[in-house]
Write an enzyme that holds these catalytic residues in place. Structure first.
Site, PDB file in Angstrom:
ATOM      1  N   ASN A  11       0.853  -1.036  -0.137  1.00  0.00           N
ATOM      2  CA  ASN A  11      -0.259  -0.166   0.039  1.00  0.00           C
ATOM      3  C   ASN A  11       1.444   1.402  -0.302  1.00  0.00           C
ATOM      4  O   ASN A  11       1.425   1.436   1.130  1.00  0.00           O
ATOM      5  CB  ASN A  11      -0.917  -0.291   1.537  1.00  0.00           C
ATOM      6  CG  ASN A  11      -1.948   1.242   1.742  1.00  0.00           C
ATOM      7  OD1 ASN A  11      -2.014   1.679   0.211  1.00  0.00           O
ATOM      8  ND2 ASN A  11      -2.140   1.939   3.000  1.00  0.00           N
ATOM      9  N   LYS A  13      -0.360   4.133  -0.435  1.00  0.00           N
ATOM     10  CA  LYS A  13      -0.645   5.034   0.237  1.00  0.00           C
ATOM     11  C   LYS A  13      -0.477   6.620  -0.930  1.00  0.00           C
ATOM     12  O   LYS A  13       0.010   6.926  -2.491  1.00  0.00           O
ATOM     13  CB  LYS A  13       0.018   5.997   1.611  1.00  0.00           C
ATOM     14  CG  LYS A  13       0.116   4.958   2.020  1.00  0.00           C
ATOM     15  CD  LYS A  13       0.365   5.288   3.263  1.00  0.00           C
ATOM     16  CE  LYS A  13       0.526   3.521   5.000  1.00  0.00           C
ATOM     17  NZ  LYS A  13      -0.267   3.866   6.657  1.00  0.00           N
ATOM     18  N   HIS A 101      -9.740   1.048   4.672  1.00  0.00           N
ATOM     19  CA  HIS A 101      -8.939   1.444   5.089  1.00  0.00           C
ATOM     20  C   HIS A 101      -8.585   2.184   6.142  1.00  0.00           C
ATOM     21  O   HIS A 101      -9.305   3.265   6.317  1.00  0.00           O
ATOM     22  CB  HIS A 101      -7.773   1.873   4.168  1.00  0.00           C
ATOM     23  CG  HIS A 101      -6.069   2.196   4.863  1.00  0.00           C
ATOM     24  ND1 HIS A 101      -5.895   3.010   5.578  1.00  0.00           N
ATOM     25  CD2 HIS A 101      -5.008   1.455   4.852  1.00  0.00           C
ATOM     26  CE1 HIS A 101      -4.539   2.829   6.131  1.00  0.00           C
ATOM     27  NE2 HIS A 101      -4.315   1.599   5.339  1.00  0.00           N
ATOM     28  N   GLU A 103      -7.424   4.684   7.015  1.00  0.00           N
ATOM     29  CA  GLU A 103      -7.003   5.945   7.276  1.00  0.00           C
ATOM     30  C   GLU A 103      -7.887   7.196   6.609  1.00  0.00           C
ATOM     31  O   GLU A 103      -8.505   8.292   6.307  1.00  0.00           O
ATOM     32  CB  GLU A 103      -5.797   6.514   6.232  1.00  0.00           C
ATOM     33  CG  GLU A 103      -4.697   5.855   6.504  1.00  0.00           C
ATOM     34  CD  GLU A 103      -3.169   5.660   5.921  1.00  0.00           C
ATOM     35  OE1 GLU A 103      -2.879   5.885   5.252  1.00  0.00           O
ATOM     36  OE2 GLU A 103      -2.371   5.627   7.208  1.00  0.00           O
ATOM     37  N   GLU A 170      -6.390  -5.024   9.922  1.00  0.00           N
ATOM     38  CA  GLU A 170      -5.177  -3.756  10.722  1.00  0.00           C
ATOM     39  C   GLU A 170      -5.671  -3.161  11.745  1.00  0.00           C
ATOM     40  O   GLU A 170      -6.034  -2.127  11.326  1.00  0.00           O
ATOM     41  CB  GLU A 170      -5.047  -2.993   9.443  1.00  0.00           C
ATOM     42  CG  GLU A 170      -4.443  -3.458   7.647  1.00  0.00           C
ATOM     43  CD  GLU A 170      -3.977  -2.139   7.347  1.00  0.00           C
ATOM     44  OE1 GLU A 170      -2.877  -2.475   7.127  1.00  0.00           O
ATOM     45  OE2 GLU A 170      -4.392  -1.593   6.924  1.00  0.00           O
ATOM     46  N   GLY A 176       1.567   2.257  11.112  1.00  0.00           N
ATOM     47  CA  GLY A 176       3.283   3.387  10.703  1.00  0.00           C
ATOM     48  C   GLY A 176       3.572   3.101  12.549  1.00  0.00           C
ATOM     49  O   GLY A 176       4.375   4.131  12.322  1.00  0.00           O
ATOM     50  N   SER A 214       2.844  -2.229  10.500  1.00  0.00           N
ATOM     51  CA  SER A 214       4.362  -2.452  10.843  1.00  0.00           C
ATOM     52  C   SER A 214       4.864  -3.255  10.259  1.00  0.00           C
ATOM     53  O   SER A 214       5.625  -3.917  11.646  1.00  0.00           O
ATOM     54  CB  SER A 214       4.031  -1.733  12.069  1.00  0.00           C
ATOM     55  OG  SER A 214       4.146  -0.842  12.312  1.00  0.00           O
TER      56      SER A 214
HETATM   57  C1  PEP Z   1      -1.270   0.060   5.822  1.00  0.00           C
HETATM   58  O1  PEP Z   1      -1.091   1.783   6.148  1.00  0.00           O
HETATM   59  O2  PEP Z   1      -1.713  -0.507   5.449  1.00  0.00           O
HETATM   60  C2  PEP Z   1       0.128  -0.601   6.478  1.00  0.00           C
HETATM   61  C3  PEP Z   1      -0.212  -1.236   6.791  1.00  0.00           C
HETATM   62  O3  PEP Z   1       0.823   0.506   6.946  1.00  0.00           O
HETATM   63  P1  PEP Z   1       2.302   0.072   7.529  1.00  0.00           P
HETATM   64  O4  PEP Z   1       3.031  -1.245   6.864  1.00  0.00           O
HETATM   65  O5  PEP Z   1       3.011   1.613   7.351  1.00  0.00           O
HETATM   66  O6  PEP Z   1       1.929  -0.004   8.679  1.00  0.00           O
END
Ligand code: PEP
Length: 253
Positions: A11, A13, A101, A103, A170, A176, A214
Protein backbone atom coordinates in the site's frame (compact mmCIF):
# COMPACT_ATOMS: atom_id res chain seq x y z
CA UNK A 1 7.33 -22.71 5.92
CA UNK A 2 3.88 -22.94 4.45
CA UNK A 3 2.57 -24.43 1.24
CA UNK A 4 -0.52 -22.23 0.90
CA UNK A 5 -0.91 -19.09 -1.21
CA UNK A 6 0.54 -16.07 0.60
CA UNK A 7 -0.26 -12.49 -0.43
CA UNK A 8 2.30 -9.69 -0.23
CA UNK A 9 0.32 -6.53 -0.92
CA UNK A 10 1.94 -3.11 -0.95
CA UNK A 11 0.00 0.00 0.00
CA UNK A 12 2.01 2.95 -1.28
CA UNK A 13 -0.45 5.47 0.21
CA UNK A 14 0.18 9.02 -1.14
CA UNK A 15 3.76 8.33 -2.23
CA UNK A 16 5.38 7.74 -5.61
CA UNK A 17 5.85 9.33 -9.01
CA UNK A 18 6.77 8.15 -12.53
CA UNK A 19 10.33 7.45 -11.35
CA UNK A 20 8.92 4.86 -8.93
CA UNK A 21 8.70 2.45 -11.87
CA UNK A 22 12.20 1.45 -10.78
CA UNK A 23 10.72 -0.02 -7.59
CA UNK A 24 8.48 -2.30 -9.65
CA UNK A 25 11.35 -3.21 -11.97
CA UNK A 26 13.65 -4.16 -9.08
CA UNK A 27 10.86 -6.10 -7.40
CA UNK A 28 10.14 -7.85 -10.68
CA UNK A 29 13.78 -8.85 -11.23
CA UNK A 30 13.89 -10.41 -7.79
CA UNK A 31 10.48 -12.04 -7.99
CA UNK A 32 10.98 -13.45 -11.50
CA UNK A 33 13.57 -15.91 -10.12
CA UNK A 34 12.17 -16.24 -6.61
CA UNK A 35 8.66 -17.22 -7.71
CA UNK A 36 10.03 -20.21 -9.64
CA UNK A 37 11.28 -21.73 -6.39
CA UNK A 38 8.42 -20.42 -4.20
CA UNK A 39 5.36 -20.73 -6.36
CA UNK A 40 2.60 -20.12 -3.88
CA UNK A 41 2.58 -16.39 -3.42
CA UNK A 42 1.29 -13.25 -5.06
CA UNK A 43 2.60 -9.69 -5.13
CA UNK A 44 0.14 -6.82 -5.58
CA UNK A 45 1.05 -3.12 -5.51
CA UNK A 46 -1.73 -0.68 -4.63
CA UNK A 47 -0.39 2.61 -5.92
CA UNK A 48 -1.81 6.16 -6.25
CA UNK A 49 -4.44 6.65 -8.99
CA UNK A 50 -1.96 8.80 -10.93
CA UNK A 51 0.40 5.86 -11.41
CA UNK A 52 -1.91 2.94 -12.21
CA UNK A 53 -2.23 3.56 -15.94
CA UNK A 54 1.41 4.63 -16.32
CA UNK A 55 2.67 1.45 -14.60
CA UNK A 56 0.15 -0.66 -16.51
CA UNK A 57 1.66 0.57 -19.80
CA UNK A 58 5.33 0.56 -18.76
CA UNK A 59 5.32 -2.69 -16.80
CA UNK A 60 4.32 -5.29 -19.38
CA UNK A 61 4.81 -8.42 -17.27
CA UNK A 62 1.78 -9.63 -15.35
CA UNK A 63 3.88 -11.13 -12.55
CA UNK A 64 3.11 -8.24 -10.20
CA UNK A 65 -0.53 -7.05 -10.16
CA UNK A 66 -1.71 -3.49 -9.67
CA UNK A 67 -4.39 -2.15 -7.38
CA UNK A 68 -5.97 1.13 -6.27
CA UNK A 69 -6.36 2.38 -2.70
CA UNK A 70 -9.96 3.65 -2.62
CA UNK A 71 -12.84 4.72 -4.86
CA UNK A 72 -16.03 6.77 -4.73
CA UNK A 73 -19.14 4.79 -3.73
CA UNK A 74 -20.94 5.77 -6.96
CA UNK A 75 -20.00 3.03 -9.42
CA UNK A 76 -19.65 4.88 -12.73
CA UNK A 77 -19.75 8.58 -13.70
CA UNK A 78 -21.35 11.38 -11.70
CA UNK A 79 -21.08 14.92 -10.35
CA UNK A 80 -18.49 14.08 -7.69
CA UNK A 81 -15.64 16.56 -8.02
CA UNK A 82 -12.23 15.11 -7.32
CA UNK A 83 -13.46 11.54 -7.09
CA UNK A 84 -12.64 8.34 -8.98
CA UNK A 85 -15.14 5.51 -9.56
CA UNK A 86 -14.56 1.76 -9.46
CA UNK A 87 -15.42 1.68 -13.16
CA UNK A 88 -12.64 4.21 -13.96
CA UNK A 89 -10.20 2.21 -11.87
CA UNK A 90 -10.97 -1.02 -13.72
CA UNK A 91 -10.63 0.71 -17.08
CA UNK A 92 -7.12 1.99 -16.33
CA UNK A 93 -5.90 -1.50 -15.56
CA UNK A 94 -6.17 -2.15 -11.82
CA UNK A 95 -7.32 -5.58 -10.69
CA UNK A 96 -7.41 -4.97 -6.94
CA UNK A 97 -8.67 -2.23 -4.64
CA UNK A 98 -8.14 -1.45 -0.96
CA UNK A 99 -11.39 -0.42 0.77
CA UNK A 100 -12.09 0.44 4.40
CA UNK A 101 -8.54 1.51 5.19
CA UNK A 102 -8.48 3.23 8.59
CA UNK A 103 -6.94 6.36 7.05
CA UNK A 104 -10.10 6.64 4.91
CA UNK A 105 -12.47 5.59 7.70
CA UNK A 106 -11.08 8.45 9.79
CA UNK A 107 -11.77 10.91 6.97
CA UNK A 108 -15.40 9.97 6.43
CA UNK A 109 -15.74 6.41 5.13
CA UNK A 110 -18.61 5.04 7.23
CA UNK A 111 -19.45 1.34 7.48
CA UNK A 112 -22.44 1.92 5.14
CA UNK A 113 -20.38 3.90 2.63
CA UNK A 114 -17.75 1.16 2.58
CA UNK A 115 -20.51 -1.38 1.92
CA UNK A 116 -21.59 0.58 -1.18
CA UNK A 117 -17.98 0.93 -2.33
CA UNK A 118 -17.45 -2.82 -2.00
CA UNK A 119 -20.61 -3.47 -4.06
CA UNK A 120 -19.49 -0.99 -6.78
CA UNK A 121 -16.01 -2.49 -6.95
CA UNK A 122 -17.30 -6.09 -7.05
CA UNK A 123 -19.68 -5.12 -9.86
CA UNK A 124 -16.61 -3.88 -11.74
CA UNK A 125 -14.92 -7.26 -11.15
CA UNK A 126 -12.24 -5.79 -8.93
CA UNK A 127 -10.86 -7.91 -6.09
CA UNK A 128 -11.33 -6.20 -2.75
CA UNK A 129 -8.75 -5.87 0.00
CA UNK A 130 -11.14 -5.03 2.82
CA UNK A 131 -9.46 -3.50 5.89
CA UNK A 132 -10.85 -3.95 9.37
CA UNK A 133 -9.31 -3.24 12.75
CA UNK A 134 -9.70 -1.59 16.12
CA UNK A 135 -8.24 1.71 17.33
CA UNK A 136 -6.05 1.89 20.43
CA UNK A 137 -9.01 3.27 22.44
CA UNK A 138 -11.24 0.39 21.37
CA UNK A 139 -8.49 -2.08 22.24
CA UNK A 140 -8.07 -0.51 25.67
CA UNK A 141 -11.80 -0.87 26.29
CA UNK A 142 -11.59 -4.53 25.21
CA UNK A 143 -13.86 -3.90 22.25
CA UNK A 144 -11.66 -5.49 19.55
CA UNK A 145 -14.01 -8.41 18.81
CA UNK A 146 -17.19 -6.35 18.79
CA UNK A 147 -15.59 -3.74 16.50
CA UNK A 148 -14.41 -6.40 14.06
CA UNK A 149 -17.83 -8.07 14.07
CA UNK A 150 -19.57 -4.74 13.39
CA UNK A 151 -17.18 -3.83 10.58
CA UNK A 152 -17.58 -7.22 8.88
CA UNK A 153 -21.36 -7.51 9.27
CA UNK A 154 -21.97 -3.84 8.46
CA UNK A 155 -20.05 -3.68 5.19
CA UNK A 156 -20.45 -7.15 3.70
CA UNK A 157 -23.70 -8.46 2.26
CA UNK A 158 -24.45 -12.18 2.06
CA UNK A 159 -24.96 -11.75 -1.67
CA UNK A 160 -21.41 -10.46 -2.26
CA UNK A 161 -18.96 -12.92 -3.76
CA UNK A 162 -16.71 -13.62 -0.80
CA UNK A 163 -14.16 -15.35 -3.02
CA UNK A 164 -13.37 -11.89 -4.37
CA UNK A 165 -12.72 -10.37 -0.96
CA UNK A 166 -9.41 -10.52 0.90
CA UNK A 167 -9.96 -9.47 4.53
CA UNK A 168 -7.09 -7.45 5.99
CA UNK A 169 -6.84 -7.25 9.77
CA UNK A 170 -5.08 -3.96 10.45
CA UNK A 171 -5.09 -2.84 14.08
CA UNK A 172 -5.14 0.94 13.69
CA UNK A 173 -2.71 1.39 16.59
CA UNK A 174 -0.15 -0.70 14.71
CA UNK A 175 -0.16 1.21 11.41
CA UNK A 176 3.08 3.14 11.00
CA UNK A 177 3.97 2.86 14.70
CA UNK A 178 6.33 -0.13 14.81
CA UNK A 179 4.05 -1.81 17.37
CA UNK A 180 2.61 -5.21 16.49
CA UNK A 181 0.28 -7.53 18.42
CA UNK A 182 1.84 -10.51 20.22
CA UNK A 183 1.56 -13.96 18.64
CA UNK A 184 -1.06 -15.30 21.07
CA UNK A 185 -3.32 -12.32 20.43
CA UNK A 186 -2.93 -12.61 16.65
CA UNK A 187 -3.89 -16.28 16.66
CA UNK A 188 -6.99 -15.51 18.73
CA UNK A 189 -8.04 -12.61 16.49
CA UNK A 190 -7.44 -14.44 13.19
CA UNK A 191 -9.41 -17.44 14.42
CA UNK A 192 -12.20 -15.10 15.50
CA UNK A 193 -12.31 -13.29 12.13
CA UNK A 194 -12.33 -16.52 10.12
CA UNK A 195 -15.01 -18.09 12.33
CA UNK A 196 -17.12 -14.94 12.25
CA UNK A 197 -17.03 -14.72 8.44
CA UNK A 198 -17.85 -18.42 8.04
CA UNK A 199 -20.72 -18.21 10.52
CA UNK A 200 -22.19 -14.93 9.28
CA UNK A 201 -22.08 -15.79 5.61
CA UNK A 202 -22.74 -19.54 5.97
CA UNK A 203 -19.50 -20.28 4.26
CA UNK A 204 -17.82 -23.68 4.46
CA UNK A 205 -14.34 -22.81 3.24
CA UNK A 206 -11.98 -20.58 5.14
CA UNK A 207 -11.79 -16.95 3.94
CA UNK A 208 -8.48 -15.28 3.08
CA UNK A 209 -7.38 -13.05 5.96
CA UNK A 210 -4.11 -11.11 5.85
CA UNK A 211 -2.33 -8.94 8.42
CA UNK A 212 -1.30 -5.29 8.11
CA UNK A 213 0.50 -2.97 10.51
CA UNK A 214 4.24 -2.20 10.73
CA UNK A 215 5.33 -5.38 8.93
CA UNK A 216 9.07 -5.35 8.19
CA UNK A 217 11.95 -7.67 7.33
CA UNK A 218 12.64 -8.34 11.01
CA UNK A 219 9.21 -8.99 12.50
CA UNK A 220 8.02 -11.04 9.50
CA UNK A 221 9.37 -14.22 11.14
CA UNK A 222 6.82 -13.79 13.96
CA UNK A 223 3.98 -13.63 11.42
CA UNK A 224 5.42 -16.47 9.34
CA UNK A 225 5.04 -18.76 12.35
CA UNK A 226 1.26 -18.17 12.46
CA UNK A 227 -0.52 -20.49 10.05
CA UNK A 228 -3.81 -18.56 10.31
CA UNK A 229 -2.27 -15.54 8.50
CA UNK A 230 -2.67 -15.73 4.70
CA UNK A 231 -0.53 -12.76 3.75
CA UNK A 232 0.33 -9.14 4.44
CA UNK A 233 -0.71 -5.60 3.67
CA UNK A 234 2.51 -3.61 3.81
CA UNK A 235 2.53 0.18 3.96
CA UNK A 236 5.79 2.04 4.62
CA UNK A 237 8.09 -0.89 3.80
CA UNK A 238 6.47 -1.45 0.38
CA UNK A 239 7.75 1.91 -0.86
CA UNK A 240 11.30 0.51 -0.93
CA UNK A 241 12.10 -2.47 -3.17
CA UNK A 242 14.83 -3.58 -0.75
CA UNK A 243 12.54 -3.55 2.29
CA UNK A 244 9.75 -5.28 0.40
CA UNK A 245 12.13 -7.96 -0.91
CA UNK A 246 13.53 -8.52 2.62
CA UNK A 247 10.01 -9.18 3.90
CA UNK A 248 9.32 -11.76 1.19
CA UNK A 249 12.72 -13.47 1.51
CA UNK A 250 12.60 -13.58 5.30
CA UNK A 251 9.07 -14.96 5.33
CA UNK A 252 10.38 -18.13 3.69
CA UNK A 253 13.57 -18.45 5.80
C1 PEP B 1 -1.14 0.34 5.96
O1 PEP B 1 -1.24 1.56 5.95
O2 PEP B 1 -1.97 -0.38 5.38
C2 PEP B 1 0.01 -0.26 6.66
C3 PEP B 1 0.00 -1.52 6.93
O3 PEP B 1 1.00 0.62 6.97
P1 PEP B 1 2.41 0.28 7.69
O4 PEP B 1 2.92 -1.03 7.13
O5 PEP B 1 3.28 1.42 7.36
O6 PEP B 1 2.12 0.15 9.15
Amino acid sequence: MTNKLIYFIGNWKMFGDFGSIKIINKLHNFYYKFSKAHKKNKIILCVPYTLINFFQKKYKSKLISLGAQNCHHHQTNGPFTGSISASMIRKIGAKYIILGHSENRSSGDSIQKIKTKIKSALDEKLIIIFCIGETSGEKRKKRTFSVLRRQIKGSIDKKYNLNKIIFAYEPVWSIGTGNVPPKKELIKIFNFIKKEIKKTFERKTSPTVIYGGSVNGKNISLFASISEIDGFLIGGASQSSKKFIDIIKNYYK
